[in-house]
Motif scaffolding. Structure first.
Motif, mmCIF file in Angstrom:
data_model
loop_
_atom_site.group_PDB
_atom_site.id
_atom_site.type_symbol
_atom_site.label_atom_id
_atom_site.label_comp_id
_atom_site.label_asym_id
_atom_site.label_seq_id
_atom_site.Cartn_x
_atom_site.Cartn_y
_atom_site.Cartn_z
ATOM 1 N N TYR A 1 0.823 -1.212 0.000
ATOM 2 C CA TYR A 1 0.000 0.000 0.000
ATOM 3 C C TYR A 1 0.857 1.261 0.000
ATOM 4 C CZ TYR A 1 -4.329 2.586 0.679
ATOM 5 O OH TYR A 1 -5.414 3.419 0.489
ATOM 6 N N TYR A 2 1.964 1.237 0.740
ATOM 7 C CA TYR A 2 2.856 2.401 0.723
ATOM 8 C C TYR A 2 3.330 2.681 -0.702
ATOM 9 C CZ TYR A 2 3.268 2.489 5.842
ATOM 10 O OH TYR A 2 3.010 2.593 7.185
ATOM 11 N N ALA A 3 3.833 1.654 -1.384
ATOM 12 C CA ALA A 3 4.370 1.842 -2.734
ATOM 13 C C ALA A 3 3.289 2.246 -3.729
ATOM 14 C CB ALA A 3 5.064 0.559 -3.189
ATOM 15 N N ARG A 4 2.109 1.616 -3.624
ATOM 16 C CA ARG A 4 1.045 1.858 -4.611
ATOM 17 C C ARG A 4 0.332 3.189 -4.402
ATOM 18 N NH1 ARG A 4 -0.818 -2.931 -2.648
ATOM 19 N NH2 ARG A 4 -2.817 -1.953 -2.132
ATOM 20 N N ASN A 5 0.161 3.593 -3.136
ATOM 21 C CA ASN A 5 -0.765 4.685 -2.860
ATOM 22 C C ASN A 5 -0.199 5.903 -2.147
ATOM 23 O OD1 ASN A 5 -3.434 3.662 -3.815
ATOM 24 N ND2 ASN A 5 -2.930 1.989 -2.430
ATOM 25 N N TYR A 6 0.872 5.741 -1.377
ATOM 26 C CA TYR A 6 1.377 6.867 -0.592
ATOM 27 C C TYR A 6 2.619 7.517 -1.185
ATOM 28 C CZ TYR A 6 -1.781 5.860 3.325
ATOM 29 O OH TYR A 6 -2.889 5.695 4.130
ATOM 30 N N LEU A 7 3.410 6.744 -1.925
ATOM 31 C CA LEU A 7 4.671 7.268 -2.441
ATOM 32 C C LEU A 7 4.577 7.722 -3.891
ATOM 33 C CD1 LEU A 7 7.003 4.581 -0.852
ATOM 34 C CD2 LEU A 7 6.873 6.981 -0.204
ATOM 35 N N THR A 8 3.400 7.685 -4.460
ATOM 36 C CA THR A 8 3.211 8.074 -5.860
ATOM 37 C C THR A 8 2.059 9.068 -5.985
ATOM 38 O OG1 THR A 8 2.535 7.253 -8.033
ATOM 39 C CG2 THR A 8 1.834 5.974 -6.130
ATOM 40 N N PRO A 9 2.177 10.057 -6.821
ATOM 41 C CA PRO A 9 1.087 11.028 -6.999
ATOM 42 C C PRO A 9 -0.207 10.410 -7.506
ATOM 43 C CG PRO A 9 3.134 11.887 -7.895
ATOM 44 C CD PRO A 9 3.382 10.456 -7.566
ATOM 45 N N THR A 10 -0.119 9.259 -8.175
ATOM 46 C CA THR A 10 -1.329 8.640 -8.725
ATOM 47 C C THR A 10 -2.059 7.767 -7.707
ATOM 48 O OG1 THR A 10 -0.046 6.760 -9.550
ATOM 49 C CG2 THR A 10 -0.362 8.637 -11.043
ATOM 50 N N GLY A 11 -1.475 7.603 -6.524
ATOM 51 C CA GLY A 11 -2.064 6.730 -5.524
ATOM 52 C C GLY A 11 -3.375 7.250 -4.963
ATOM 53 N N GLU A 12 -4.178 6.329 -4.440
ATOM 54 C CA GLU A 12 -5.488 6.631 -3.865
ATOM 55 C C GLU A 12 -6.309 7.522 -4.804
ATOM 56 O OE1 GLU A 12 -5.082 5.954 0.866
ATOM 57 O OE2 GLU A 12 -4.716 8.012 0.220
ATOM 58 N N GLY A 13 -6.333 7.087 -6.059
ATOM 59 C CA GLY A 13 -7.152 7.784 -7.044
ATOM 60 C C GLY A 13 -6.646 9.159 -7.424
ATOM 61 N N GLY A 14 -5.372 9.426 -7.190
ATOM 62 C CA GLY A 14 -4.798 10.724 -7.554
ATOM 63 C C GLY A 14 -5.073 11.834 -6.567
ATOM 64 N N LYS A 15 -5.587 11.507 -5.367
ATOM 65 C CA LYS A 15 -5.956 12.554 -4.401
ATOM 66 C C LYS A 15 -4.744 13.318 -3.869
ATOM 67 C CE LYS A 15 -7.287 11.135 -0.269
ATOM 68 N NZ LYS A 15 -8.032 10.395 0.789
ATOM 69 N N HIS A 16 -3.534 12.721 -4.022
ATOM 70 C CA HIS A 16 -2.330 13.380 -3.523
ATOM 71 C C HIS A 16 -1.476 13.972 -4.650
ATOM 72 C CE1 HIS A 16 -3.441 11.360 0.157
ATOM 73 N NE2 HIS A 16 -3.265 10.176 -0.383
ATOM 74 N N ALA A 17 -2.027 14.031 -5.850
ATOM 75 C CA ALA A 17 -1.233 14.447 -7.011
ATOM 76 C C ALA A 17 -0.711 15.872 -6.882
ATOM 77 C CB ALA A 17 -2.069 14.308 -8.285
ATOM 78 N N ALA A 18 -1.506 16.772 -6.331
ATOM 79 C CA ALA A 18 -1.126 18.191 -6.300
ATOM 80 C C ALA A 18 0.158 18.429 -5.520
ATOM 81 C CB ALA A 18 -2.257 19.026 -5.705
ATOM 82 N N TYR A 19 0.429 17.603 -4.512
ATOM 83 C CA TYR A 19 1.646 17.792 -3.716
ATOM 84 C C TYR A 19 2.629 16.634 -3.903
ATOM 85 C CZ TYR A 19 -1.957 15.705 -0.698
ATOM 86 O OH TYR A 19 -3.009 14.963 -0.204
#
Length: 648
Positions: A239-257
């Protein structure tokens, strides 16, 4: 995307450098734990309905609390062969005759008795040291008595009931097929043997028993959202690799930062069994081996998975080391809407667990984060409810965002104070005044010690000046006479404040902390016995902005912080004067360093960074950073990464 291309390789290197293949383990004891089983020397029971009856020959013991029909068992063990000062874990094993819902309380006897004791001359009993509810016929109930068994000696206990049906247990005279007499199973590790680090520290860490003998306490702030694993998957795709360490993770919700996190716990392979408990036990072993006394657990919720993880952490502490304690830290940002009664009910539930931290006088330590989110009267009602309704006295240690503003108002209800603290050398000038403020009011002070702070989702960071902030906060905690220290944090990766071994630091910050922790607890500067260097730098220059990626929100320097700088630091622990030879982006640099602890900085350059200690023409320590400083990055990352010669 940078994280996808280099993180898995980096993680593999970090794991190899730490000697880890599964759950991380920073150190193990020099002597393997040994186990002995002690059979009951004496056992019997007494009965209120037969006050003159001698049950010495009975094959069973009984425990019941019916009106006019009290019964309780008595059992004595004589323990021998435990080395003086050993760390002991003791488990009472009782073999049940019946399946019952008995609520059993184990209490030490405080007056003499023998196997022919009667109810009329029954012994007096001390306070409850352990409880167990529910027994199954033909099975062993295992009850932790570690807090009551310290080493060699005679230990006598009463098996009393606080509710449920009558409990019946085989005595040492049981003859039934498969019957097992009462026994005490003791696992111990000899004292005086310091942990053997995976990579040697620059000094010899004292035995855990020596460190714990100090009244000075060191806890690390545990943040439940970021355990070792979130989904029990291999590190390269978890989950860390797929969703927290990439801007595209968790549906792109973290892309802006540019992604939620920039670092992560050292990964592991998927594992079977209760992997969540095993992960927390591994973290406790790491912290214990570093010399920590326990964790302050950030209690974000009273109902969610964070509540479940809080209870699991307390269970893990009990399993690994009953002396490693968990301080209850209700987070008053997340718990702003609860009532004093609701919080009291939840804290009282946790208070029944042996892994929570209590003072010597048995008061439960409750240390809420951002305590000023509730009034003094609100907290007074909480503490009154804890005592009146739940029978729990509280030692209140509020953690403020600004202690100077709130300490006087909170003083009448507090045992001590703490601040959440700052993360930059320029902001640490008030530490001594805070300690003096607390001591002037007759309170203890828990000083925050930190490495750094960067928060992509909040768009802010602090300038830590490599390891300077870590060293300054430790030095001021020691020189100012702080009573406790809280490492802020063990694992809050969303704020970039982690001490736990990680993909970015490999354990270097925890190693450095072990040095200062030893000085804090023993009052003596540790003797450096092996040259060791710690190399820290950023992956980019502070003003650099990534291009070509989705990031649009960037971190800026927090107001009041030290000015941003671009430096490589070589922190050297030296047995004698030596030359520091550094390779900074491929360019050779040199500096002379005295014996002891010295920090040498060089301007950051793109490329690889390395450092060596050379004395009399011989290289005594060398470290090459696994992290390359690059001219182009797809996301902004302002954390200082670290590597050490102690973990080749």
């Amino acid at each position: 995307m940078l994280r996808k291309t280099w993180l898995p390789a980096l993680v593999t290197l970090a794991v190899t450098a730490s000697g880890l293949t599964a759950a991380p383990a920073r150190a193990v004891a020099a002597d393997e734990p040994k186990t002995i089983t002690v059979q009951a020397a004496d056992d019997t029971y007494v009965s209120e309905t037969s006050p003159a009856a001698d049950h010495a020959a009975f094959t069973w013991m009984s425990a019941f609390n019916g009106p006019g029909n009290e019964r309780f068992g008595l059992v004595r063990f004589k323990v021998a062969g435990i080395p003086e000062g050993a760390e002991v874990k003791a488990t009472l094993e009782l073999h049940s005759v019946r399946t019952t819902d008995t609520a059993l309380a184990v209490r030490p006897t405080t007056s003499a008795w023998d196997e022919h004791v009667l109810y009329t001359n029954r012994p007096t009993l001390g306070a409850t040291v352990a409880t167990h509810t529910g027994f199954t016929a033909g099975e062993q109930a295992k009850i932790d008595l570690s807090e009551a068994v310290a080493g060699d000696g005679a230990y006598a206990f009463a098996l009393t009931s606080t509710g449920g049906a009558q409990g019946v247990f085989h005595s040492s005279r049981a003859t039934a097929t498969g019957a097992v007499p009462p026994r005490l199973v003791i696992t111990y590790t000899a004292a005086g043997q310091p942990p053997v680090p995976a990579g040697p520290l620059p000094f010899n860490l004292p035995a855990i028993s020596t460190l714990r003998a100090s009244g000075k306490k060191v806890f690390a702030h545990y943040f439940t959202p970021y355990p070792i694993s979130l989904d029990n998957q291999a590190g390269s795709s978890d989950y860390y690799a797929r969703n927290y360490l990439t801007p595209t993770g968790e549906g792109g919700k973290h892309a802006a930062y540019g992604g939620l996190l920039r670092d992560r716990p050292l990964p592991r392979a998927a594992m079977g069994g209760n992997w969540q408990l095993a992960d927390m036990e591994a973290e406790i072993r790491l912290a214990r081996a570093a010399g920590l006394d326990g964790f302050t657990v950030d209690i974000l919720s009273l109902t969610s998975q964070h509540w479940s993880r809080t209870k699991l952490l307390i269970e893990a502490a009990k399993n690994v080391d009953p002396g490693f304690k968990i301080v209850l830290m209700p987070d008053m940002n997340g718990l702003k809407g609860v009532t004093p009664a609701q919080l009291a009910a939840s804290m009282a539930e946790l208070a029944q667990k042996p892994g929570v931290y209590r003072l010597a006088d048995k008061r439960l330590v409750v240390s809420p984060f951002k305590a000023e989110n509730q009034t003094v009267s609100w907290w007074r009602e909480f503490m009154d409810t804890m005592q009146a309704k739940h029978g729990v006295k509280v030692a209140f240690v509020p953690v403020f965002l600004n202690a100077a503003t709130h300490a006087k108002a909170f003083a009448p209800i507090s045992y001590g104070f703490s601040n959440w603290g700052n993360r930059s050398p320029a902001q640490q000038s008030g530490i001594g005044a805070n300690i003096d403020l607390a001591h002037g009011m007759g309170k203890i002070w828990m000083q925050p010690v930190s490495v750094q702070d960067e928060r992509p989702n909040q768009g802010v960071y602090d300038e830590a000046n490599n390891t300077e902030n870590l060293r300054v906060t430790w030095d001021k905690a020691i020189s100012g006479g702080a009573d406790w220290v809280q490492l802020t944090t063990w694992n809050d990766f969303s704020e970039g404040t982690q001490f736990t071994p990680s993909a970015h630091n490999g354990g270097a910050y925890l190693d450095i902390t072990s040095y200062y922790l030893t000085k804090f607890k023993t009052g003596k500067t540790p003797t450096i016995v092996r040259d060791t260097v710690y190399l820290t730098h950023r992956l980019q220059k502070a003003s650099q902005r990534p291009g070509g990626g989705p990031q649009t929100k960037f971190m800026t320097l927090r107001g009041g912080s030290s000015p941003a700088r671009d430096t490589v630091e070589v922190l050297a622990f030296l047995t004698g004067a030596a030359t520091i030879q550094a390779g900074i982006g491929g360019t050779a640099k040199k500096a002379e360093a005295a014996a002891g602890v010295t920090a040498t900085t060089f301007p950051l350059a793109y490329g690889r960074q390395s450092a060596s200690v050379v004395r009399a023409g011989k290289t005594t320590a060398k470290v090459v950073s696994p992290f390359e400083v690059r001219t182009s990055l797809p996301n902004q990352d302002l954390q200082y990464v670290a590597a050490t010669s102690g973990r080749p």
